[in-house]
Design an enzyme around this catalytic site. Structure first.
Site, mmCIF file in Angstrom:
data_model
loop_
_atom_site.group_PDB
_atom_site.id
_atom_site.type_symbol
_atom_site.label_atom_id
_atom_site.label_comp_id
_atom_site.label_asym_id
_atom_site.label_seq_id
_atom_site.Cartn_x
_atom_site.Cartn_y
_atom_site.Cartn_z
ATOM 1 N N ARG A 129 0.676 -1.097 0.111
ATOM 2 C CA ARG A 129 0.124 -0.066 -0.051
ATOM 3 C C ARG A 129 0.830 1.441 0.081
ATOM 4 O O ARG A 129 0.455 2.224 0.585
ATOM 5 C CB ARG A 129 -0.955 0.188 1.151
ATOM 6 C CG ARG A 129 -1.957 -1.137 1.076
ATOM 7 C CD ARG A 129 -2.880 -1.264 0.112
ATOM 8 N NE ARG A 129 -3.973 -0.506 0.327
ATOM 9 C CZ ARG A 129 -5.274 -0.691 1.232
ATOM 10 N NH1 ARG A 129 -5.126 -1.856 1.681
ATOM 11 N NH2 ARG A 129 -6.076 0.020 1.178
ATOM 12 N N ARG A 165 -2.842 7.312 1.129
ATOM 13 C CA ARG A 165 -3.398 8.449 1.883
ATOM 14 C C ARG A 165 -2.117 9.221 2.562
ATOM 15 O O ARG A 165 -2.331 10.320 3.041
ATOM 16 C CB ARG A 165 -4.588 8.272 2.497
ATOM 17 C CG ARG A 165 -5.795 8.221 1.721
ATOM 18 C CD ARG A 165 -7.031 7.641 2.378
ATOM 19 N NE ARG A 165 -6.544 6.293 2.922
ATOM 20 C CZ ARG A 165 -7.285 5.513 3.439
ATOM 21 N NH1 ARG A 165 -8.646 5.949 3.788
ATOM 22 N NH2 ARG A 165 -7.143 4.191 3.837
ATOM 23 N N ARG A 182 -6.441 12.171 -5.093
ATOM 24 C CA ARG A 182 -7.536 11.764 -4.694
ATOM 25 C C ARG A 182 -8.707 12.870 -4.364
ATOM 26 O O ARG A 182 -9.912 12.560 -4.337
ATOM 27 C CB ARG A 182 -7.418 11.320 -3.286
ATOM 28 C CG ARG A 182 -7.275 9.597 -3.295
ATOM 29 C CD ARG A 182 -8.458 8.613 -3.947
ATOM 30 N NE ARG A 182 -9.291 8.209 -2.993
ATOM 31 C CZ ARG A 182 -10.724 8.462 -2.776
ATOM 32 N NH1 ARG A 182 -11.166 9.255 -3.549
ATOM 33 N NH2 ARG A 182 -11.237 7.922 -1.716
ATOM 34 N N ASP A 225 -6.896 -2.509 -7.003
ATOM 35 C CA ASP A 225 -7.412 -2.959 -5.993
ATOM 36 C C ASP A 225 -7.929 -4.353 -6.042
ATOM 37 O O ASP A 225 -8.441 -4.693 -7.256
ATOM 38 C CB ASP A 225 -8.684 -2.070 -5.358
ATOM 39 C CG ASP A 225 -8.804 -2.519 -3.884
ATOM 40 O OD1 ASP A 225 -8.336 -1.736 -2.827
ATOM 41 O OD2 ASP A 225 -9.744 -3.384 -3.718
ATOM 42 N N TYR A 272 -14.979 -10.576 1.299
ATOM 43 C CA TYR A 272 -15.785 -9.420 0.823
ATOM 44 C C TYR A 272 -17.224 -9.663 0.084
ATOM 45 O O TYR A 272 -17.938 -9.058 0.508
ATOM 46 C CB TYR A 272 -14.875 -8.385 0.231
ATOM 47 C CG TYR A 272 -13.619 -7.826 1.004
ATOM 48 C CD1 TYR A 272 -14.051 -6.746 1.895
ATOM 49 C CD2 TYR A 272 -12.400 -8.423 1.004
ATOM 50 C CE1 TYR A 272 -12.851 -6.187 2.740
ATOM 51 C CE2 TYR A 272 -11.450 -7.863 1.776
ATOM 52 C CZ TYR A 272 -11.655 -6.778 2.477
ATOM 53 O OH TYR A 272 -10.569 -6.307 3.443
#
Ligand code: CP3
Length: 351
Positions: A28, A32, A41, A77, A154
């Site tokens: 990752r 952010r 973003r 992703d 998920y």
């Protein structure tokens, strides 16, 4: 023709060849915690960045330029493969992924539409080609997909889960449906990774992040054959394959049997201990606690040096965190860690 790499120490370590310094990258690493990422973003959703190759390339390159890591990882992703399955995938700000139509039964599985990976997910191959061009041989590019268990969790839960109740209920209660779903995900994932390799990635990682939630016997019965169906055909491609999960101390030999030439481990086991259990014919990736990057520098530095030293003298260590870098991480600490791993390992190698 692919350009020769200027920095190939990541690929060399994956193949357990000698290196001048231990390679390092972070799961990752585009995200952010970087102001450059937040700036992109601010104008585009996560899915939009994934679907526009020039944006995906821009954020993929940010950590390469800012941190000096030894590998880039494709910006995408693990849940992108669920979008064409028409389950109502959304990334909700602050809440993570959410599916409006989770899959809970045999008829739900039967309703999942068939689709062509190249047609529906071709934008990922386009991102790979764009990134490879923009990297221009600086460092290798890692492609990735989610492990069938992690993606199924998920799909069945409809989002993130702590205890995986719906997932395990399906697994235990309707094993035939479970295996049908897992086979479906495994063949999709194999095709998706093959597409990335054909487009030019230099290595791939299978993120089975939540496999550690399983008892070893359940992993062997309900997951291993499907992970193997993804991983085994990749061996022929010649690209290194990293097989990663968290809380997998009790699963390491089974994960190894499922496949992968590099096994990724988290910080809940000592790296040297994990390597002893796995055997010396495999490379390892890990395993600093991502929270260490938020602490005082001397504490983090000592932990990182300890990891490097604990496996010094064995060929095949790729330094990474034990899981994804946290949004709270100071960029400076991440950059300093890259430098520390390079310097410390080079010093030990020079002996
Ligand atoms: O590593 C990289 O820099 C490449 C990009 C990447 C993303 N997701 C982009 C992303 C990678 C490798 C992933 C993998 C991924 N995605 C995993 C496996 C790794 C892990 O952490 O266990 C999982 C479980 C997912 C599913 C997912 N995507 C979750 C649970 C979330 C929400 C949690 C969060 O961090 O916000 C996402 C969203 C997501 N995928 C972000 C990024 C950069 C969040 C940032 C954003 O919204 O801009």
């Amino acid at each position: 023709m692919k350009r020769p790499l200027q920095n190939d120490r990541f690929l060399r370590a994956c193949r357990r060849e000698p290196v001048d310094a231990t390679p390092v990258w972070f799961m990752r690493q585009a995200g952010r915690y970087m102001a450059e990422y937040r700036a992109v973003r601010a104008h585009h959703s996560l899915l939009e960045i994934c679907k526009r190759p020039e944006l995906a390339a821009e954020v993929t390159l940010q950590p390469v330029e800012r941190l000096g890591v030894d590998a880039a990882i494709l910006f995408a992703d693990i849940l992108l493969i669920l979008e064409p399955l028409d389950v109502g995938l959304e990334f909700v700000a602050g809440d993570g992924p959410s599916l409006r139509r989770p899959v809970r039964s045999g008829s739900d599985v039967d309703r999942l539409p068939a689709f062509d990976v190249e047609t529906e997910l071709g934008f990922v191959a386009e991102s790979v080609r764009t990134i490879v061009g923009r990297l221009n041989g600086r460092v290798p590019l890692i492609g990735f997909a989610g492990g069938p268990f992690t993606v199924a969790s998920y799909l069945v839960e409809g989002g993130h889960s702590r205890s995986f109740v719906a997932t395990k209920r399906l697994m235990y209660g309707e094993p035939e449906v479970w295996h049908r779903l897992m086979s479906r995900l495994a063949s999709l994932t194999a095709a998706y990774l093959r597409m990335q390799i054909e487009a030019g990635v230099d290595a791939v990682q299978l993120f089975d992040s939540w496999a550690g939630a399983l008892a070893p016997e359940d992993y062997r019965r309900f997951v291993l054959p499907h992970s193997r169906a993804v991983l085994e055909p990749l061996a022929a491609s010649g690209v290194p394959v990293i097989h990663f999960g968290t809380q997998t101390a009790g699963l390491l030999t089974d994960m190894r049997r499922a496949g992968g030439s590099v096994i990724g481990v988290d910080w809940r086991i000592e790296l040297a201990d994990a390597w002893d259990r796995l055997g010396s014919d495999v490379a390892v990736q890990g395993n600093l606690d991502p929270v260490a990057l938020l602490g005082p520098w001397p504490v983090m530095a000592e932990a990182a040096r300890g990891i490097v030293a604990s496996v010094a003298g064995r060929a095949g260590h790729v330094f990474n965190l034990g899981h994804g870098i946290l949004p709270e991480t100071p960029v400076e600490a991440a950059a300093d860690l890259v430098q520390l791993v390079h310097e410390e390992s080079a010093r030990l190698l020079a002996g």
